[in-house]
Motif scaffolding. Structure first.
Motif, PDB file in Angstrom:
ATOM      1  N   ASN A 142       1.012  -1.005  -0.033  1.00 58.64           N
ATOM      2  CA  ASN A 142      -0.248   0.032   0.093  1.00 58.64           C
ATOM      3  C   ASN A 142       0.792   1.330  -0.353  1.00 58.64           C
ATOM      4  O   ASN A 142       1.454   1.575   1.068  1.00 58.64           O
ATOM      5  N   PRO A 143       1.033   1.755  -1.129  1.00 62.43           N
ATOM      6  CA  PRO A 143       2.293   2.776  -1.241  1.00 62.43           C
ATOM      7  C   PRO A 143       2.125   3.881  -0.381  1.00 62.43           C
ATOM      8  O   PRO A 143       3.217   4.317   0.246  1.00 62.43           O
ATOM      9  N   VAL A 144       0.720   4.686  -0.021  1.00 56.16           N
ATOM     10  CA  VAL A 144       0.555   5.606   0.994  1.00 56.16           C
ATOM     11  C   VAL A 144       0.890   5.066   2.259  1.00 56.16           C
ATOM     12  O   VAL A 144       1.746   5.611   3.305  1.00 56.16           O
ATOM     13  N   ALA A 145       0.542   3.913   3.008  1.00 56.84           N
ATOM     14  CA  ALA A 145       0.686   3.427   4.138  1.00 56.84           C
ATOM     15  C   ALA A 145       2.185   3.056   4.201  1.00 56.84           C
ATOM     16  O   ALA A 145       2.970   3.364   5.411  1.00 56.84           O
ATOM     17  N   ASN A 146       2.858   2.649   3.330  1.00 62.28           N
ATOM     18  CA  ASN A 146       4.212   1.996   3.287  1.00 62.28           C
ATOM     19  C   ASN A 146       5.084   3.370   3.391  1.00 62.28           C
ATOM     20  O   ASN A 146       6.209   3.279   4.142  1.00 62.28           O
ATOM     21  N   LEU A 147       4.629   4.250   2.658  1.00 58.85           N
ATOM     22  CA  LEU A 147       5.401   5.773   2.819  1.00 58.85           C
ATOM     23  C   LEU A 147       5.319   6.464   4.156  1.00 58.85           C
ATOM     24  O   LEU A 147       6.283   6.871   4.815  1.00 58.85           O
ATOM     25  N   SER A 190       9.558  -2.783  16.893  1.00 62.22           N
ATOM     26  CA  SER A 190       8.376  -2.089  17.051  1.00 62.22           C
ATOM     27  C   SER A 190       7.759  -1.648  15.597  1.00 62.22           C
ATOM     28  O   SER A 190       6.478  -1.769  15.735  1.00 62.22           O
ATOM     29  N   LEU A 191       8.636  -1.217  15.001  1.00 60.20           N
ATOM     30  CA  LEU A 191       7.932  -0.426  13.559  1.00 60.20           C
ATOM     31  C   LEU A 191       8.328  -1.254  12.350  1.00 60.20           C
ATOM     32  O   LEU A 191       8.139  -0.429  11.397  1.00 60.20           O
ATOM     33  N   GLY A 192       9.173  -2.354  12.425  1.00 58.55           N
ATOM     34  CA  GLY A 192       9.652  -2.948  11.212  1.00 58.55           C
ATOM     35  C   GLY A 192       8.800  -3.719  10.612  1.00 58.55           C
ATOM     36  O   GLY A 192       8.730  -4.082   9.496  1.00 58.55           O
ATOM     37  N   GLY A 193       7.823  -3.988  11.249  1.00 60.15           N
ATOM     38  CA  GLY A 193       6.666  -5.160  10.638  1.00 60.15           C
ATOM     39  C   GLY A 193       6.124  -4.892   9.298  1.00 60.15           C
ATOM     40  O   GLY A 193       5.866  -5.640   8.364  1.00 60.15           O
ATOM     41  N   PRO A 194       5.482  -3.524   9.137  1.00 67.18           N
ATOM     42  CA  PRO A 194       4.933  -3.370   8.086  1.00 67.18           C
ATOM     43  C   PRO A 194       5.649  -3.216   6.479  1.00 67.18           C
ATOM     44  O   PRO A 194       5.426  -3.944   5.550  1.00 67.18           O
ATOM     45  N   THR A 195       6.984  -2.529   6.743  1.00 66.40           N
ATOM     46  CA  THR A 195       8.068  -2.574   5.468  1.00 66.40           C
ATOM     47  C   THR A 195       9.198  -3.267   5.495  1.00 66.40           C
ATOM     48  O   THR A 195       9.848  -3.176   4.370  1.00 66.40           O
ATOM     49  N   GLY A 196       9.537  -3.498   6.766  1.00 64.96           N
ATOM     50  CA  GLY A 196      10.807  -4.203   7.019  1.00 64.96           C
ATOM     51  C   GLY A 196      11.910  -2.775   7.103  1.00 64.96           C
ATOM     52  O   GLY A 196      13.159  -3.291   7.129  1.00 64.96           O
ATOM     53  N   TRP A 224      11.751  -2.710  -8.966  1.00 69.16           N
ATOM     54  CA  TRP A 224      11.839  -1.252  -8.849  1.00 69.16           C
ATOM     55  C   TRP A 224      10.666  -0.413  -8.783  1.00 69.16           C
ATOM     56  O   TRP A 224      10.799   0.658  -8.385  1.00 69.16           O
ATOM     57  N   GLY A 225       9.501  -0.912  -8.853  1.00 65.18           N
ATOM     58  CA  GLY A 225       8.139  -0.307  -8.679  1.00 65.18           C
ATOM     59  C   GLY A 225       8.020   0.326  -7.239  1.00 65.18           C
ATOM     60  O   GLY A 225       7.492   1.288  -6.958  1.00 65.18           O
ATOM     61  N   TYR A 226       8.614  -0.598  -6.400  1.00 67.20           N
ATOM     62  CA  TYR A 226       8.406  -0.147  -4.962  1.00 67.20           C
ATOM     63  C   TYR A 226       9.582   0.565  -4.448  1.00 67.20           C
ATOM     64  O   TYR A 226       9.624   1.224  -3.270  1.00 67.20           O
ATOM     65  N   ALA A 227      10.877   0.556  -5.196  1.00 63.27           N
ATOM     66  CA  ALA A 227      12.068   1.127  -4.595  1.00 63.27           C
ATOM     67  C   ALA A 227      11.895   2.800  -4.379  1.00 63.27           C
ATOM     68  O   ALA A 227      12.897   3.003  -3.462  1.00 63.27           O
TER      69      ALA A 227
END
Length: 249
Positions: A142-147, A190-196, A224-227
């Motif tokens: 989810n680009p917005v959530a990941n950002l 604590s914060l690494g679960g969603p995106t690593g 590369w689309g997520y990079a």
């Protein structure tokens, strides 16, 4: 510190960081590793120890930033931008070097990442995705959530790093890097679960580039689309942390 010292320090320090970090991801992920499936806690501590080793090694030469978000946060706070490019170049080169070194350490495991005839999906013979050894992959795309996750997690890194500079006892005792390393472990847990938890553009971009050209069997896409997210998110987070620190302290 000369530009040469800064560049060499950031190359060496960031290479050590990625060697430990990609190394622990390989240890936990790849088949035929003695540490396979040992879990997220192991990964979080592996990255924390990578920060510890890399930053202490680089500190005499460059101050041991190892992270463009940290460098940007310091520049935003101090208004000093003249050597930012030297730090960033050293960090990218070091991250690529560290990724290659981790690949060499686990060369046999990467070469064993092949499909075996007659096996079924999910069996021991299935190839293991390898991008996660080198770069971050979101659990839910989810680009917005990941950002937002990367921005918040990077603020949680850079703002304390800047504030640690106000704690005289840490600097005098030489334990600042140790505390930052534990901070990185805490962020991972604590914060690494969603995106690593990339929280470092060089840490993600350099190894992703290396992954794209290494001859790894069945390595899959470099995504590369997520990079852009683990680059833009930490840069925004580092900038915001610098602004918050400058305004509040």
């Amino acid at each position: 510190m000369s530009n040469g010292d800064i560049f060499v320090g950031e190359v060496i320090g960031t290479a050590i960081l990625i060697l430990f970090g990609a190394g622990v991801c390989a240890a936990v992920t790849l088949r035929y590793s003695k540490a396979r499936a040992s879990g997220w806690v192991v990964i979080a501590f592996g990255w924390g120890f990578g920060v510890l080793a890399g930053a202490y090694t680089a500190a005499p030469l460059s101050g041991g930033h190892l992270n463009p978000a940290v460098t940007i946060g310091i520049a935003v706070d101090t208004g000093t931008w003249g050597r930012v490019w030297v730090y960033l170049l050293g960090q990218i080169v070091g991250a690529m070097l560290g990724a290659v070194l981790a690949y060499l350490v686990y060369f046999a495991q990467f070469q064993a990442n092949v499909h075996k005839e007659g096996t079924t999906e999910g069996s021991a013979g299935e190839p293991v995705p390898t991008l996660g050894v080198f770069s971050t992959v979101p659990e839910i795309r989810n680009p917005v959530a990941n950002l937002v996750t990367e921005i918040i997690a990077t603020i949680a890194l850079v703002l304390p790093v800047l504030a640690f500079g106000l704690t005289r006892g840490l600097g005098e005792s030489g334990t600042t890097v140790l505390i930052v390393s534990l901070l990185v472990v805490g962020i991972g847990l604590s914060l690494g679960g969603p995106t690593g938890y990339a929280i470092n553009p060089a840490r993600d971009l350099g190894p992703r580039v290396v992954h794209s050209f290494l001859p790894i069997p069945n390595k899959g896409t470099s995504d590369w689309g997520y990079a852009w997210i683990p680059i833009v998110g930490p840069l925004i987070g580092g900038t915001l942390a610098g602004l918050i620190y400058n305004a509040a302290f």
